[in-house]
Write an enzyme that holds these catalytic residues in place. Sequence first.
Site, mmCIF file in Angstrom:
data_model
loop_
_atom_site.group_PDB
_atom_site.id
_atom_site.type_symbol
_atom_site.label_atom_id
_atom_site.label_comp_id
_atom_site.label_asym_id
_atom_site.label_seq_id
_atom_site.Cartn_x
_atom_site.Cartn_y
_atom_site.Cartn_z
ATOM 1 N N HIS A 105 42.080 46.436 34.750
ATOM 2 C CA HIS A 105 40.822 46.111 34.076
ATOM 3 C C HIS A 105 40.768 46.970 32.815
ATOM 4 C CE1 HIS A 105 39.760 45.466 38.361
ATOM 5 N NE2 HIS A 105 39.007 44.493 37.917
ATOM 6 N N ASP B 203 39.850 50.439 33.756
ATOM 7 C CA ASP B 203 40.783 51.241 34.567
ATOM 8 C C ASP B 203 41.583 52.140 33.636
ATOM 9 O OD1 ASP B 203 40.013 49.709 36.743
ATOM 10 O OD2 ASP B 203 41.785 48.418 36.688
ATOM 11 N N MET C 74 49.429 41.062 33.846
ATOM 12 C CA MET C 74 48.056 40.535 33.930
ATOM 13 C C MET C 74 47.057 41.587 33.501
ATOM 14 S SD MET C 74 45.262 40.968 36.188
ATOM 15 C CE MET C 74 45.284 40.797 37.969
ATOM 16 N N GLU D 267 39.127 33.974 39.970
ATOM 17 C CA GLU D 267 39.183 34.520 41.340
ATOM 18 C C GLU D 267 37.836 34.359 42.044
ATOM 19 O OE1 GLU D 267 40.710 38.487 41.578
ATOM 20 O OE2 GLU D 267 40.029 38.760 43.638
ATOM 21 N N LYS E 35 35.197 34.547 45.479
ATOM 22 C CA LYS E 35 34.861 35.398 46.625
ATOM 23 C C LYS E 35 33.504 34.920 47.141
ATOM 24 C CE LYS E 35 34.493 40.290 47.886
ATOM 25 N NZ LYS E 35 34.630 41.680 47.428
ATOM 26 N N GLU F 271 42.622 35.021 46.477
ATOM 27 C CA GLU F 271 42.889 36.286 47.189
ATOM 28 C C GLU F 271 42.822 36.050 48.700
ATOM 29 O OE1 GLU F 271 41.181 40.090 46.000
ATOM 30 O OE2 GLU F 271 40.710 40.499 48.103
ATOM 31 N N HIS G 30 39.586 37.171 50.339
ATOM 32 C CA HIS G 30 38.353 36.476 49.965
ATOM 33 C C HIS G 30 38.205 35.136 50.685
ATOM 34 C CE1 HIS G 30 38.167 38.950 45.975
ATOM 35 N NE2 HIS G 30 38.118 39.694 47.063
ATOM 36 N N ASP H 151 46.407 37.101 44.652
ATOM 37 C CA ASP H 151 46.082 38.442 45.135
ATOM 38 C C ASP H 151 46.426 38.527 46.611
ATOM 39 O OD1 ASP H 151 45.218 39.296 42.685
ATOM 40 O OD2 ASP H 151 43.113 39.576 43.253
ATOM 41 N N ASP I 8 34.993 43.136 52.875
ATOM 42 C CA ASP I 8 36.221 42.897 52.098
ATOM 43 C C ASP I 8 37.172 44.071 52.332
ATOM 44 O OD1 ASP I 8 38.082 42.016 50.255
ATOM 45 O OD2 ASP I 8 36.898 42.588 48.510
ATOM 46 N N ASP J 197 40.637 44.412 52.107
ATOM 47 C CA ASP J 197 41.743 44.708 51.184
ATOM 48 C C ASP J 197 42.841 45.530 51.847
ATOM 49 O OD1 ASP J 197 40.524 43.311 49.090
ATOM 50 O OD2 ASP J 197 39.548 45.093 48.278
ATOM 51 N N ASP K 137 46.547 43.108 45.741
ATOM 52 C CA ASP K 137 45.196 43.607 45.452
ATOM 53 C C ASP K 137 44.654 44.209 46.746
ATOM 54 O OD1 ASP K 137 42.805 44.258 44.419
ATOM 55 O OD2 ASP K 137 42.005 42.223 44.356
HETATM 56 C C1 GLT Z 1 37.901 44.223 42.565
HETATM 57 C C2 GLT Z 1 37.919 43.020 43.458
HETATM 58 C C3 GLT Z 1 39.217 42.321 43.402
HETATM 59 C C4 GLT Z 1 39.490 41.713 42.059
HETATM 60 C C5 GLT Z 1 39.673 42.709 41.003
HETATM 61 C C6 GLT Z 1 39.768 41.994 39.671
HETATM 62 S S1 GLT Z 1 38.540 43.967 41.017
HETATM 63 O O1 GLT Z 1 38.598 45.273 43.134
HETATM 64 O O2 GLT Z 1 37.647 43.429 44.790
HETATM 65 O O3 GLT Z 1 39.332 41.339 44.370
HETATM 66 O O4 GLT Z 1 40.708 41.019 42.144
HETATM 67 O O5 GLT Z 1 38.595 42.048 38.960
HETATM 68 MN MN MN Z 2 41.281 40.369 44.082
HETATM 69 MN MN MN Z 3 39.281 41.896 47.922
#
Ligand code: GLT
Ligand code: MN
Ligand code: MN
Length: 389
Positions: free
Chosen positions: A57, A60, A91, A184, A186, A220, A223, A248, A258, A260, A290
């Site tokens: 980002h 970041d 990216m 993306e 969610k 993702e 998500h 992702d 979420d 991750d 991600d």
């Molecule tokens: C954030 C989010 C991710 C996205 C990122 C891109 S930022 O951490 O949870 O799923 O991919 O903006």
């Molecule tokens: Mn993501």
């Molecule tokens: Mn996520």
Amino acid sequence: MASDAYQPKPEHKFSFGLWTVGNPGRDPFGEPVRPVRPPVELAGLLSEVGAWGVNLHDNDLVPIDATPSERDKIVKDFKAACAAGGLVVPMATVNLFTAPVFRDGAFTANDPAVRAYAVQKTMRAMDLGAELGAKIFVLWGGREGTETDACRNPEDAVKRLREALDYLCEYSIDQKYGYKFAMEAKPNEPRGDIYMATTGNYLGLIPTLANPELVGVNPEFAHETMAGLNFLHAVAQASEAGKLFHIDLNDQVIGRYDQDFRFASANAKGAFFLVKFLEESGYDGPRHFDAHAYRTENFEGVKDFARGCMRSYLIMKEKAARFAADKEIQAIVKDIATASAAAPTVGKYSKSGAQALLAHTFDRPVLAAKNLPYERLDQLTMEIIYGVR
Ligand code: GLT
Ligand code: MN
Ligand code: MN
């Protein structure tokens, strides 16, 4: 398989976001547990573990309140760190969710000045990404949603989002950046509900844009899974539509926050079918993780996390090859797609074809009796995943 089959190589196109390996382990109930590391150090970590790419980002890398000269120095140092570590920046994306100004959304916010600021911030993030060589621009609308639908008409939100995307596509064309935008989705978090809740929502929006060919999706794993959906099916539909511009990879248990998690750490079967699909479909974009390390980890643990993501991907890739080479499995796969009785093919519509189809008599009991040994097929697949076949 050669002994280094699970060793990441540049041709695998494994990438991580600065925000993933840089995640300090903050959560809604707890303070950070790891120090915040500078981007050049994170580039060093990614190079050490064998990644190919690093994504970011705008903020970041460059703090939101940096002066232009501070920005230039940071970018110069980061470019040097990437070059030294043999990393590319495939990216870039923009943070439209952390700053309080985005508390009501960015492109869909009610305040026109906030919407304009969001577009300006994205244009600058596109400048930054282009300077680093990025050709994919991800947009995750984390704040594009509501807690109460009393605040705006959701149709207006869709119109505002379209206006912003059309504007940003034109900016990319004007600047000759050559970006592909990857949207993306969610379902929720951090807002109560997010407008573009699933990849399918974006696949519906994209054909309504002024430059649809520039816009695809960045699905993702976590998500779609949060929404209780089958991630592979979303990815496959995007791919079939020529819209899988980025992905992702991580892991997630249905019904949780979420998470991750490290790729393939929670749902090995889902990961297997996903990797099999990506490897066999001709997808040649980045394999972007991600995800972030457990909150229990120190900096060494972050490396374990990153290595684990890539290693698990390559393990699943090997298992997909095993599935493709398995004679018993392939015989079943072939047989289940064979017609149970002679029948006209449907194909493309023609008057004569339709007449032939209408005239044909189907023997329903024969069709219903065809052997579909999916239990056997699934058990054989699971035995490959379990490592005993
Ligand atoms: C954030 C989010 C991710 C996205 C990122 C891109 S930022 O951490 O949870 O799923 O991919 O903006
Ligand atoms: Mn993501
Ligand atoms: Mn996520």
